[in-house]
Design an enzyme around this catalytic site. Sequence first.
Site, mmCIF file in Angstrom:
data_model
loop_
_atom_site.group_PDB
_atom_site.id
_atom_site.type_symbol
_atom_site.label_atom_id
_atom_site.label_comp_id
_atom_site.label_asym_id
_atom_site.label_seq_id
_atom_site.Cartn_x
_atom_site.Cartn_y
_atom_site.Cartn_z
ATOM 1 N N ASP A 221 0.975 -1.309 -0.095
ATOM 2 C CA ASP A 221 -0.650 -0.156 -0.287
ATOM 3 C C ASP A 221 1.250 1.063 -0.469
ATOM 4 O OD1 ASP A 221 -2.492 1.272 0.547
ATOM 5 O OD2 ASP A 221 -1.813 2.015 2.243
ATOM 6 N N GLU B 139 -2.263 -1.526 -6.084
ATOM 7 C CA GLU B 139 -3.436 -1.274 -6.620
ATOM 8 C C GLU B 139 -3.317 -0.383 -7.303
ATOM 9 O OE1 GLU B 139 -5.531 0.885 -3.633
ATOM 10 O OE2 GLU B 139 -3.859 1.750 -2.237
ATOM 11 N N CYS C 8 -12.753 -10.244 10.472
ATOM 12 C CA CYS C 8 -12.883 -10.054 10.201
ATOM 13 C C CYS C 8 -14.629 -9.619 8.998
ATOM 14 C CB CYS C 8 -14.668 -9.793 11.558
ATOM 15 S SG CYS C 8 -14.640 -8.087 11.797
ATOM 16 N N CYS D 241 -11.919 -1.952 15.388
ATOM 17 C CA CYS D 241 -13.269 -2.515 14.590
ATOM 18 C C CYS D 241 -14.307 -2.873 15.482
ATOM 19 C CB CYS D 241 -12.815 -4.297 14.345
ATOM 20 S SG CYS D 241 -13.922 -5.136 13.040
ATOM 21 N N ASP E 158 -3.138 1.992 7.129
ATOM 22 C CA ASP E 158 -2.297 1.714 6.099
ATOM 23 C C ASP E 158 -1.793 -0.056 6.717
ATOM 24 O OD1 ASP E 158 -1.762 3.812 5.626
ATOM 25 O OD2 ASP E 158 -0.053 4.461 5.968
#
Length: 371
Positions: free
Chosen positions: A184, A268, A324, A340, A350
Site C-alpha cells: 500500500d 492497487e 472479520c 473494529c 496502512d
Amino acid sequence: MLQAHKYRIYPTQMQIPLLMSHIHACRFVYNHSLEQKIRAYEQTGKRLSCFDLNNQLPTLKSEHPWLTEINSQSLQYANRNLDNAFTRFFREKKGFPKFKSKKNPVQSFQIPQHYRVDFESNRVKLPKIGDVKTKLHRVFTGKMKYATVSVTSTGKWFISILVDDEQPAPNPVSFTSETTIGIDVGLTDFATFSTGEKVANPRHLKNSLQRLKVLQRRVSRKVKGSKNRQKAIQTLARCHEKVANQRNDFLHKLSFRVVSENQAIAVESLNVAGMQKNHKLAQSISDVSWSIFFTMLDYKCRKYGKTLLKIGQFDPSSKICNCCGYINRDLKLSDREWTCPDCGTVHDRDINAAINIKTFALQDQNLVGVI
C-alpha cells in the site's frame, strides 16, 4: 528479451555540434511531419503514413540543404516515432502528439543501425559523427537494435542501446499466500507491506525545495541572454538533476528488493493523474512517483519471472477489517488508526490496507491485471 543498456559518452568539442545538429534536425523533421499530417487530414481527410512522410524527405532536404549533413536513417526514425505516437493515441484515446520543443530538459535522437560498439577501446562509432569515447561499464551480448543518443539540461551525454539477447522470457514461478506480499503506497510512508514493515517517504523534492527557490530567484534576476544567466540556469539544472537521481536511486533499490524477496507482488491501481488535480497534494504526489515505482515493478517482474497482481482502484482496502470483514464506512483520510467495532481489533490504517490488497489480489474476481 529486449533490454536497454545506458552508457555515458564523452564527445569532443568537435563532435558536440554534430550531435546537436542531429538533435535539431530530428526535431525539425518530427514537427514538420506532424504539421503535414494535421494539414492533410483537415484538407483531404487522408492520413499520411510513415512511408509517405519518408518519401517527402528528399524534397525537404532540397529546401533545407543542411539536412543532407544528417544521418538519413535518424531522420526516417523521427517519422517512425511520430507514427508510433499516433498509434498510441488511437489505441489509448489520449495524448495527441505534440510539437517538440528545444526547451525540453532532455533532447535525443535515434540511430537504427550502422553503429559499432568496441568494448576494448571504450568507444562507440556513430555514423556521420565518428568514434565517441564511452564509459562501457557493462558488457552485453546479443543482437543490437537501435541506439538513442540523449543530452540532459546539464550537458551530460548518454547513449542507450537496445539489445535482444535472443533468449525467451523466464516463465513466472508459482506463488502461494506466504510468498506473496501486498503493498500500500502513501505520502506519510512511501510504502507499507503486508508484513507490517513501513518504508519512509524520503521526500527528496521537499528537502531541496528551499535551495531550488534560491537558485530560481538567482536566474530571474539575471539579464536575459547574458552569460551569468546561463551559469545560473546550469546551477539550477544540476540541483534538479540531483533530486531526480536521488529519487530514481531510491525507487530502483526498493523495487529490486521487493521483486527479489517475493514470488508475487500485489498492488492497487491508482488514478495518479486525477489525484494530482488536488492542488494541496499535487507536489507531494509528484515527488513520491508512484507511477514510476509501479512501472519498475512491472518490467522487473517480467525480467526475473515474478508475478505482479493488480486490483481495482475502488476496492475499499482501508475500510475493511482484515480479521472479520467488517466495513467501516465512516473512516476518514485523517484516521490513521481505527478499532473494529465487531471484533475489537485495533488496526493501523496502512498495514490493514496492505493486508487487504494481498487478500483481494489472491481472489481472481478482484484482479484487473496480472503481469
